[in-house]
Design a protein around this motif. Structure first.
Motif, PDB file in Angstrom:
ATOM      1  N   CYS A  13       0.832  -1.203   0.000  1.00  0.00           N
ATOM      2  CA  CYS A  13       0.000   0.000   0.000  1.00  0.00           C
ATOM      3  C   CYS A  13       0.869   1.257   0.000  1.00  0.00           C
ATOM      4  N   GLU A  14       1.908   1.255   0.804  1.00  0.00           N
ATOM      5  CA  GLU A  14       2.814   2.393   0.860  1.00  0.00           C
ATOM      6  C   GLU A  14       3.507   2.595  -0.490  1.00  0.00           C
ATOM      7  N   SER A  15       3.869   1.512  -1.145  1.00  0.00           N
ATOM      8  CA  SER A  15       4.496   1.602  -2.458  1.00  0.00           C
ATOM      9  C   SER A  15       3.545   2.219  -3.472  1.00  0.00           C
ATOM     10  N   PHE A  16       2.299   1.765  -3.467  1.00  0.00           N
ATOM     11  CA  PHE A  16       1.313   2.313  -4.394  1.00  0.00           C
ATOM     12  C   PHE A  16       1.106   3.799  -4.169  1.00  0.00           C
ATOM     13  N   ASN A  49      -2.879   0.851 -14.101  1.00  0.00           N
ATOM     14  CA  ASN A  49      -3.377  -0.520 -14.227  1.00  0.00           C
ATOM     15  C   ASN A  49      -3.258  -1.094 -15.634  1.00  0.00           C
ATOM     16  N   VAL A  50      -2.915  -0.269 -16.609  1.00  0.00           N
ATOM     17  CA  VAL A  50      -2.926  -0.729 -17.995  1.00  0.00           C
ATOM     18  C   VAL A  50      -1.538  -0.768 -18.620  1.00  0.00           C
ATOM     19  N   ARG A  51      -0.821   0.343 -18.585  1.00  0.00           N
ATOM     20  CA  ARG A  51       0.438   0.433 -19.335  1.00  0.00           C
ATOM     21  C   ARG A  51       1.696   0.478 -18.484  1.00  0.00           C
ATOM     22  N   ARG A  52       1.593   0.818 -17.213  1.00  0.00           N
ATOM     23  CA  ARG A  52       2.783   0.951 -16.374  1.00  0.00           C
ATOM     24  C   ARG A  52       3.387  -0.421 -16.092  1.00  0.00           C
ATOM     25  N   LEU A  53       4.724  -0.510 -16.190  1.00  0.00           N
ATOM     26  CA  LEU A  53       5.413  -1.768 -15.891  1.00  0.00           C
ATOM     27  C   LEU A  53       5.483  -1.946 -14.377  1.00  0.00           C
ATOM     28  N   HIS A  54       5.103  -3.130 -13.903  1.00  0.00           N
ATOM     29  CA  HIS A  54       5.087  -3.425 -12.475  1.00  0.00           C
ATOM     30  C   HIS A  54       6.193  -4.425 -12.154  1.00  0.00           C
ATOM     31  N   SER A  55       7.027  -4.097 -11.198  1.00  0.00           N
ATOM     32  CA  SER A  55       8.146  -4.971 -10.839  1.00  0.00           C
ATOM     33  C   SER A  55       7.662  -6.280 -10.222  1.00  0.00           C
TER      34      SER A  55
END
Length: 112
Positions: A13-16, A49-55
């Motif tokens: 949550c803190e990361s988001f 939620n669509v295009r961002r790269l998530h580690s």
């Protein structure tokens, strides 16, 4: 859950919220609450939620990850994915010994 004050309880949550603040809130100024609400919605649904790269999903977009996951699923006999399917759902449940009354348990006696 961890103990009170544990830094790892809400790390996701803190990361988001750190990402939201750094990539949107610190870069823009909003005149009204409604304007901020709409911009945050478009940021989440149009970018995060669509295009961002998530580690956490191998530096893929959520759409790429979901499509790869969908390709890995094998359909069941009815054509439904097997993930999340409740196996044995149509069969009657097994006997539940904890609900069965046995007169010999807890000092009971049987009469024959």
């Amino acid at each position: 859950m961890g103990t009170a004050g544990d830094a790892y309880d809400n790390a996701m949550c803190e990361s988001f919220f750190g990402t939201l603040e750094a990539e949107l809130l610190m870069r823009e100024h909003f005149d009204t609450h409604e304007q901020a609400r709409r911009r945050i919605f478009s940021f989440l649904e149009g970018w995060y939620n669509v295009r961002r790269l998530h580690s956490s999903i191998g530096y893929r977009t959520p759409l790429e990850f979901e499509s790869l996951h969908a390709q890995e699923q094998t359909p069941s006999q009815r054509g439904l994915p097997t993930a999340g399917q409740r196996h044995g759902r149509d069969r009657r449940p097994a006997a539940r010994p904890w609900t069965t009354r046995d007169p010999t348990v807890h000092g009971g006696s049987t009469t024959h």
